[in-house]
Write a protein that holds these residues in place. Structure first.
Motif, PDB file in Angstrom:
ATOM      1  N   UNK A  29      13.587  19.373  -8.558  1.00  0.00           N
ATOM      2  CA  UNK A  29      12.710  18.330  -9.199  1.00  0.00           C
ATOM      3  C   UNK A  29      12.753  17.027  -8.444  1.00  0.00           C
ATOM      4  N   UNK A  30      11.588  16.264  -8.590  1.00  0.00           N
ATOM      5  CA  UNK A  30      11.341  15.185  -7.861  1.00  0.00           C
ATOM      6  C   UNK A  30      12.268  13.954  -8.618  1.00  0.00           C
ATOM      7  N   UNK A  31      13.113  13.273  -7.803  1.00  0.00           N
ATOM      8  CA  UNK A  31      14.049  12.342  -8.633  1.00  0.00           C
ATOM      9  C   UNK A  31      14.062  11.258  -7.628  1.00  0.00           C
ATOM     10  N   UNK A  32      13.380  10.070  -8.119  1.00  0.00           N
ATOM     11  CA  UNK A  32      13.375   8.911  -7.320  1.00  0.00           C
ATOM     12  C   UNK A  32      14.482   8.397  -7.493  1.00  0.00           C
ATOM     13  N   UNK A  33      15.284   7.122  -6.710  1.00  0.00           N
ATOM     14  CA  UNK A  33      16.322   6.343  -6.630  1.00  0.00           C
ATOM     15  C   UNK A  33      16.406   5.593  -8.209  1.00  0.00           C
ATOM     16  N   UNK A  77      13.385   6.992  -1.376  1.00  0.00           N
ATOM     17  CA  UNK A  77      12.123   7.151  -2.079  1.00  0.00           C
ATOM     18  C   UNK A  77      10.930   6.977  -0.859  1.00  0.00           C
ATOM     19  N   UNK A  78      11.405   7.911   0.038  1.00  0.00           N
ATOM     20  CA  UNK A  78      10.412   8.383   1.197  1.00  0.00           C
ATOM     21  C   UNK A  78       9.309   9.338   0.432  1.00  0.00           C
ATOM     22  N   UNK A  79       8.499   9.201   0.268  1.00  0.00           N
ATOM     23  CA  UNK A  79       7.478  10.079  -0.650  1.00  0.00           C
ATOM     24  C   UNK A  79       6.924  11.052   0.369  1.00  0.00           C
ATOM     25  N   UNK A  84       1.029  -1.114   0.192  1.00  0.00           N
ATOM     26  CA  UNK A  84       0.006   0.125  -0.085  1.00  0.00           C
ATOM     27  C   UNK A  84       0.871   1.224   0.122  1.00  0.00           C
ATOM     28  N   UNK A  85       0.848   1.757  -1.021  1.00  0.00           N
ATOM     29  CA  UNK A  85       1.909   3.000  -1.335  1.00  0.00           C
ATOM     30  C   UNK A  85       3.201   2.224  -1.391  1.00  0.00           C
ATOM     31  N   UNK A  86       4.232   2.404  -0.428  1.00  0.00           N
ATOM     32  CA  UNK A  86       5.503   1.861  -0.174  1.00  0.00           C
ATOM     33  C   UNK A  86       5.437   1.202   1.036  1.00  0.00           C
ATOM     34  N   UNK A  94       0.960  11.727   1.788  1.00  0.00           N
ATOM     35  CA  UNK A  94       0.142  12.722   1.431  1.00  0.00           C
ATOM     36  C   UNK A  94       0.592  14.075   2.209  1.00  0.00           C
ATOM     37  N   UNK A  95       1.762  13.656   3.226  1.00  0.00           N
ATOM     38  CA  UNK A  95       1.847  15.053   4.075  1.00  0.00           C
ATOM     39  C   UNK A  95       3.097  15.611   3.421  1.00  0.00           C
ATOM     40  N   UNK A  96       3.352  16.825   3.730  1.00  0.00           N
ATOM     41  CA  UNK A  96       4.343  17.624   3.247  1.00  0.00           C
ATOM     42  C   UNK A  96       6.004  17.383   3.666  1.00  0.00           C
TER      43      UNK A  96
END
Length: 611
Positions: free
Chosen positions: A527-531, A584-586, A432-434, A459-461
């Motif tokens: 910018x958003x860069x994942x691993x 990758x902590x969103x 569920x999500x990560x 969904x939190x900042x």
């Protein structure tokens, strides 16, 4: 209030049976030879002389002296002889104390005509000396397999079977003497229900909980202050009003979209659901892998079904079946589940325990475990109940009860308002999500609970994530002191977050206010860069350079083993390394990656090179 202890009640017959078996046999008496040379002896002499039949010999001689005489008659016989291992799951001492019943049981193993397995057709009916018919084939008798077949004796044939043939007894009698069902029998006897399961005119189905499952009844009695009548209802809820074999149940599921409902003796229905593997190409349905009851309240042990009796059939289950009035609500399920204490306290602090306790509503709850909460500042969350309510309701899907078998890849709306995403990994892992689902289908009267290994905060900042994570509290404090905590919110950023330990001894606090502000912004990409994207960028020449929010460049370098496999990523020639287990902590549309050092812009060094 009557109480029973299924564990204690079962120990005495189990110890007696073990003692009896030890006294009956020598050290090798349970070893049944697979091949025995033909000898000139009767079935009675084989039973008397073979060590591996010593328990049967004792049972026959002590229940009725004429039994061995019958096995020694000159007329041809077929004997389905249980070897010593066949008695291991039975209360032998209890059987010996009931010679009339035991005599009937043994006579049920004997047919007044000689049959080799080659003589037997599929499901051939044989009349036993006891009077009740057997169903035999070349591979089994009454569903019980052979250990050795076609042993010639002078008066017929002996087949060694690996369990007692007990289908000529009632459901209650089987439960009384079959040790795995003995805890269930003790409960039936305690609440005066054995007579109802001893009526040969009935045709019932009993779902027999394991001893471990039935152990959950005693605390339920105490927690809900149940009366004897309440417990009687619960036990009757384990009985169907008609006999349903496992094969019939599977057929009913296949014909009814994998769901089947049947009425219990208690009056309410049980709902059965098929669990299937993914269908192979060209198949309409996947292979059946399990059957759950009441949305996961229990599962049928498909290896222990169709235990026949004169008045029905028994199937073993893992789990305790509860009528609606006695089922816990979602709040109670969470409170009673080991490892969910932190979540239970959080629900109480926010008042959401009442929400999830609404028995007229329906929920699917994704419940972070205590271990999941251990990475976060729980005291901070508990002190901010509005925030905590928003976090917790993001873990709840309202209006839907989704057991594991009903989860599909894709988005689900939450009570909080934002969506969570279900996905599947290797070996049927569910995410569920990560966060990974570590336990499924905790049943509640108003839904179902699945346990997660992380808290959902996507969904939190960014600033809230950094504040809530124990490992990044120092970074958050430094951002707040530099009045930059809001600057990392708003979306589409990447934060390389030094851990608390990374700040220790880094000299960061020796910098001026402006320098600290610049250094903190140097940890952020615009910018958003994942691993995965970062690793792809390193594929060309193991180096990747990009501009930071502060304006200067940051340089990433891949570390590889001798086979070329990636083992790590360093930043600015060793200023820090990315913790590849914590990436990758969103946070909203941004990513946080933990690093083990504090980064300084190249302009901070005397020669302008990376330090």
């Amino acid at each position: 209030m009557q109480m029973f202890n299924p564990t204690t009640s079962r120990l005495f017959p189990l110890m007696l049976a073990a003692t009896l078996l030890m006294s009956l046999s020598a050290c090798d008496s349970d070893e049944i030879p697979t091949d025995v040379d033909p000898v000139d002896r009767t079935a009675a002499e084989l039973v008397e002389e073979a060590d591996f039949l010593s328990t049967l010999e004792t049972a026959a001689s002590e229940s009725d002296a004429s039994l061995l005489e019958t096995l020694g008659q000159s007329e041809p016989l077929t004997v389905f002889a249980p070897g010593n291992p066949a008695f291991e799951n039975w209360d032998v001492e209890g059987l010996l104390a009931n010679p009339t019943l035991l005599t009937d049981v043994i006579r049920y193993h004997v047919v007044d005509e000689s049959f080799t397995t080659g003589d037997l057709g599929e499901g051939q009916t044989l009349a036993s000396l006891q009077g009740t018919e057997l169903s035999a084939s070349a591979g089994s008798v009454n569903g019980v397999g052979y250990f050795r077949i076609d042993q010639d004796v002078t008066n017929g044939t002996v087949h060694i079977v690996n369990n007692l043939l007990f289908s000529n007894r009632t459901i209650a009698e089987r439960a009384e003497f079959f040790l795995p069902a003995n805890a269930f029998y003790n409960a039936l006897e305690e609440y005066e229900l054995t007579a109802a399961l001893n009526d040969p005119a009935d045709d019932l189905t009993a779902f027999v909980p394991t001893e471990a499952s039935l152990a959950g009844l005693a605390p339920l009695v105490q927690d809900q202050d149940l009366t004897d009548a309440d417990v009687t209802e619960i036990l009757q809820y384990h009985l169907l009003t008609e006999s349903v074999s496992a094969g019939e149940l599977v057929t009913a599921l296949s014909e009814n979209n994998d769901t089947f409902t049947a009425e219990t003796v208690q009056g309410e229905d049980l709902v059965f659901t098929a669990v299937r593997a993914e269908p192979e190409e060209g198949e309409e349905q996947g292979e059946l892998t399990g059957i759950t009851i009441n949305g996961g309240q229990a599962s049928i042990d498909l290896g222990n079904v169709d235990l026949g009796s004169t008045n029905g059939v028994s199937h073993f289950i893992s789990g305790l079946l509860l009528p609606e009035a006695y089922r816990p609500d979602a709040t109670e399920t969470i409170a009673s589940t080991d490892g969910l204490g932190t979540l239970s306290a959080a629900l109480g602090a926010t008042g959401l325990d009442a929400t999830l306790g609404d028995r007229s509503a329906v929920f699917t709850v994704f419940a972070p475990s205590d271990d999941a909460f251990s990475a976060y500042d729980v005291d901070y969350l508990l002190a901010n109940t509005d925030l905590l309510s928003e976090v917790l309701t993001y873990h709840v899907v309202g209006g839907q009860e989704l057991p594991a078998s009903a989860l599909e890849e894709g988005a689900l709306p939450t009570v909080q308002g934002d969506e969570i995403t279900v996905s599947f990994g290797e070996e049927d892992a569910v995410f569920v999500n990560s966060a990974q689902v570590t336990q499924t289908d905790l049943s509640a009267v108003n839904g179902v609970v699945h346990v997660l290994d992380d808290v959902l905060l996507e969904n939190q900042p960014v600033s809230l994530q950094l504040r809530a994570l124990l490992a990044t509290r120092t970074l958050y404090d430094n951002l707040a002191n530099a009045e930059l905590d809001g600057a990392v919110d708003g979306g589409d950023l990447t934060v390389f977050a030094p851990t608390n330990d990374a700040f220790e001894g880094s000299g960061f606090q020796e910098l001026t206010f402006n320098e600290r502000s610049e250094a903190l912004q140097y940890h952020v990409l615009p910018s958003a860069v994942d691993s995965a994207t970062l690793i792809d960028a390193l594929e060309a020449d193991d180096t990747f350079t990009t501009e930071t929010l502060q304006g200067e460049d940051i340089v990433f370098t891949a570390e590889r083993d001798e086979d070329g496999a990636l083992t790590g990523i360093t930043i600015n020639d060793g200023q820090a390394s990315i913790d590849l287990s914590n990436v990758d902590i969103e946070a909203e549309s941004s990513f946080i990656h933990l690093i083990d050092g504090v980064l300084l812009p190249p302009s901070f060094t005397e020669d302008g090179d990376n330090a």
